[in-house]
Design a protein around this motif. Structure first.
Motif, short mmCIF file in Angstrom:
data_model
loop_
_atom_site.label_atom_id
_atom_site.label_comp_id
_atom_site.label_asym_id
_atom_site.label_seq_id
_atom_site.Cartn_x
_atom_site.Cartn_y
_atom_site.Cartn_z
N THR A 77 -1.32 -6.23 -4.99
CA THR A 77 -0.17 -5.52 -3.63
C THR A 77 -0.40 -6.73 -3.12
O THR A 77 -1.36 -7.51 -3.12
CB THR A 77 0.08 -4.81 -2.95
OG1 THR A 77 -1.65 -4.42 -1.90
CG2 THR A 77 -0.17 -3.09 -3.88
N GLN A 99 1.25 -8.98 0.09
CA GLN A 99 2.52 -8.99 1.78
C GLN A 99 2.02 -10.60 2.11
O GLN A 99 1.12 -10.60 3.03
CB GLN A 99 2.25 -8.22 2.37
CG GLN A 99 3.41 -8.09 3.82
CD GLN A 99 3.05 -7.38 4.27
OE1 GLN A 99 2.48 -5.85 4.01
NE2 GLN A 99 3.81 -7.10 5.93
N ALA A 151 7.27 -9.63 -6.86
CA ALA A 151 7.93 -10.07 -5.22
C ALA A 151 8.97 -9.62 -5.09
O ALA A 151 10.05 -10.11 -5.64
CB ALA A 151 6.91 -10.84 -4.60
N THR A 201 9.02 -13.18 5.00
CA THR A 201 8.03 -12.04 4.62
C THR A 201 8.56 -11.61 2.76
O THR A 201 9.40 -11.69 2.37
CB THR A 201 8.56 -10.28 5.24
OG1 THR A 201 7.95 -10.93 6.48
CG2 THR A 201 6.26 -9.42 4.73
N THR A 207 6.59 -9.43 -0.15
CA THR A 207 5.82 -8.31 -0.37
C THR A 207 5.93 -8.19 -1.83
O THR A 207 6.76 -8.37 -3.04
CB THR A 207 6.32 -7.25 0.06
OG1 THR A 207 7.42 -6.85 -0.13
CG2 THR A 207 6.00 -7.00 1.22
#
Length: 102
Positions: free
Chosen positions: A95, A97, A66, A72, A74
């Motif tokens: 994935t 987020q 990540a 944030t 991701t």
């Protein structure tokens, strides 16, 4: 995408909670803005989680690389789903987020 809460502890451990599961794992910093984490997410006993190929799923092993950008996070990696006997049912790309909350 499922809602979840993940807590990254200072000692490199982590925990995750969703409506259907809980899990624990570990994380490491790999650069100023990147980290890797790995966790085992066990489905709650009152949840019957059926995989896309029709098998009962017991837990997921998730490994993610990540990148942090401000608040944030991701990332991408793999999720490997296991049955109650520990046998791999299937694997898929994963994935994530997330955003930091106080």
């Amino acid at each position: 995408m499922d809602d979840y809460t993940v807590t990254f502890e200072h000692d490199g451990s982590l925990s995750v909670t969703t409506k259907k599961s809980t899990g624990t794992g570990s994380w490491t910093v790999t650069s100023d803005t990147e980290l890797q984490f790995s966790l085992r997410e066990d489905f709650n006993l009152d949840v019957t989680q059926i995989s896309p190929n029709g098998h009962r799923a017991a837990y997921i092993q998730i490994d993610i690389a990540a990148r942090r950008d401000g608040d944030t996070l991701t990332g991408e990696g793999k999720a490997v789903v296991h049955g109650p006997d520990g046998v791999v049912i299937y694997a898929t790309d994963a994935t994530t987020q997330a955003r930091r909350v106080s």
